[in-house]
Write a protein that holds these residues in place. Structure first.
Motif, PDB file in Angstrom:
ATOM      1  N   UNK A 298       0.823  -1.209   0.000  1.00 17.89           N
ATOM      2  CA  UNK A 298       0.000   0.000   0.000  1.00 17.89           C
ATOM      3  C   UNK A 298       0.859   1.261   0.000  1.00 17.89           C
ATOM      4  N   UNK A 299       1.898   1.290   0.822  1.00 23.00           N
ATOM      5  CA  UNK A 299       2.755   2.478   0.902  1.00 23.00           C
ATOM      6  C   UNK A 299       3.517   2.706  -0.398  1.00 23.00           C
ATOM      7  N   UNK A 300       4.022   1.649  -1.012  1.00 19.42           N
ATOM      8  CA  UNK A 300       4.732   1.807  -2.289  1.00 19.42           C
ATOM      9  C   UNK A 300       3.778   2.324  -3.355  1.00 19.42           C
ATOM     10  N   UNK A 301       2.557   1.803  -3.376  1.00 21.87           N
ATOM     11  CA  UNK A 301       1.565   2.290  -4.341  1.00 21.87           C
ATOM     12  C   UNK A 301       1.302   3.777  -4.138  1.00 21.87           C
ATOM     13  N   UNK A 302       1.117   4.190  -2.879  1.00 18.90           N
ATOM     14  CA  UNK A 302       0.803   5.590  -2.583  1.00 18.90           C
ATOM     15  C   UNK A 302       1.986   6.523  -2.812  1.00 18.90           C
ATOM     16  N   UNK A 303       3.177   6.113  -2.404  1.00 12.42           N
ATOM     17  CA  UNK A 303       4.318   7.025  -2.401  1.00 12.42           C
ATOM     18  C   UNK A 303       5.146   6.939  -3.679  1.00 12.42           C
ATOM     19  N   UNK A 304       5.303   5.733  -4.211  1.00  7.45           N
ATOM     20  CA  UNK A 304       6.110   5.562  -5.428  1.00  7.45           C
ATOM     21  C   UNK A 304       5.256   5.442  -6.689  1.00  7.45           C
ATOM     22  N   UNK A 305       3.984   5.103  -6.545  1.00  9.28           N
ATOM     23  CA  UNK A 305       3.088   5.072  -7.692  1.00  9.28           C
ATOM     24  C   UNK A 305       3.082   3.797  -8.520  1.00  9.28           C
ATOM     25  N   UNK A 306       3.540   2.686  -7.971  1.00 14.30           N
ATOM     26  CA  UNK A 306       3.452   1.409  -8.678  1.00 14.30           C
ATOM     27  C   UNK A 306       3.138   0.304  -7.679  1.00 14.30           C
ATOM     28  N   UNK A 307       2.683  -0.833  -8.209  1.00 15.84           N
ATOM     29  CA  UNK A 307       2.345  -1.968  -7.359  1.00 15.84           C
ATOM     30  C   UNK A 307       3.534  -2.923  -7.298  1.00 15.84           C
ATOM     31  N   UNK A 308       4.080  -3.167  -6.102  1.00 16.70           N
ATOM     32  CA  UNK A 308       5.198  -4.101  -5.957  1.00 16.70           C
ATOM     33  C   UNK A 308       4.813  -5.517  -6.384  1.00 16.70           C
ATOM     34  N   UNK A 309       5.804  -6.237  -6.958  1.00 14.24           N
ATOM     35  CA  UNK A 309       5.571  -7.592  -7.444  1.00 14.24           C
ATOM     36  C   UNK A 309       6.487  -8.582  -6.735  1.00 14.24           C
ATOM     37  N   UNK A 310       5.979  -9.799  -6.496  1.00 15.86           N
ATOM     38  CA  UNK A 310       6.851 -10.850  -5.944  1.00 15.86           C
ATOM     39  C   UNK A 310       8.031 -11.100  -6.881  1.00 15.86           C
ATOM     40  N   UNK A 311       9.175 -11.414  -6.319  1.00 12.73           N
ATOM     41  CA  UNK A 311      10.426 -11.688  -7.029  1.00 12.73           C
ATOM     42  C   UNK A 311      10.986 -10.482  -7.774  1.00 12.73           C
ATOM     43  N   UNK A 312      10.385  -9.321  -7.594  1.00 15.37           N
ATOM     44  CA  UNK A 312      10.965  -8.065  -8.069  1.00 15.37           C
ATOM     45  C   UNK A 312      11.095  -7.096  -6.909  1.00 15.37           C
ATOM     46  N   UNK A 313      10.071  -7.058  -6.074  1.00 21.71           N
ATOM     47  CA  UNK A 313      10.029  -6.103  -4.974  1.00 21.71           C
ATOM     48  C   UNK A 313       9.799  -6.766  -3.616  1.00 21.71           C
ATOM     49  N   UNK A 314       9.375  -8.031  -3.606  1.00 20.29           N
ATOM     50  CA  UNK A 314       9.105  -8.770  -2.374  1.00 20.29           C
ATOM     51  C   UNK A 314       9.829 -10.112  -2.468  1.00 20.29           C
TER      52      UNK A 314
END
Length: 178
Positions: free
Chosen positions: A35-51
């Motif tokens: 949620x915070x990445x979506x709000x602050x950075x403007x994209x949705x984090x993805x498994x094996x890229x961001x998690x």
């Protein structure tokens, strides 16, 4: 924490966690990260890229996950890893050291659970660079839990209630990119 990372110039927040399916705290922290990445950075984090998951009992070690994370970076990305708890954050710290990455130059590191039991024994100060953490209001958590338990004992029809308490960001060397 996510806002702090963006303000410091990190372009890619990364979450390192352990399996969350049977752990509501890890699940909540993962959801909050997304949620915070979506709000602050403007994209949705993805498994094996961001998690990234680590589980030493399953052979998913931190160094291999850090290598995968580095392979997922795009040109110009400056990553900062957030550990979901102090164990994960400490493992990431050791993985960063093992890979010879400079912190905060090549990678930032932060995590929750700066319990502040004692300034002399507070783990973020025991390593260099000192790690950015969130101070968890442990005493207040205890008071609130006891209040809810007593209330439930006297009023058995009391519905479950979720209480969120503010944490304090302790920005330290591990994320001082600028």
């Amino acid at each position: 924490m996510i806002r702090h990372l963006k303000e410091k110039g990190y372009t890619r927040p990364i979450l390192f966690t352990q399996f969350w399916e049977q752990n509501s705290t890890r699940m909540r922290r993962r959801d909050s990260f997304i949620q915070a990445v979506e709000e602050i950075y403007g994209y949705t984090p993805k498994p094996q890229e961001d998690i990234f998951l680590i589980d030493h009992s399953e052979g998913i070690n931190t160094v291999s996950q850090l290598k995968l994370m580095r392979e997922s970076l795009r040109t110009g990305d400056i990553p900062a890893v957030i550990g979901t708890n102090s164990i994960t954050t400490a493992r990431v710290y050791h993985g960063i050291s093992e890979l010879g990455l400079s912190m905060p130059g090549e990678i930032g590191l932060c995590g929750p659970e700066d319990w502040d039991w004692s300034n002399e024994l507070n783990w973020p100060f025991m390593i260099r660079p000192h790690v950015t953490t969130l101070k968890v209001p442990s005493t207040e958590i205890g008071y609130r839990a006891a209040e809810r338990l007593l209330q439930k004992m006297h009023q058995t029809d009391t519905l479950p209630q979720e209480i969120s308490l503010p944490c304090i960001l302790n920005a330290r060397e591990s994320t001082e990119l600028r």
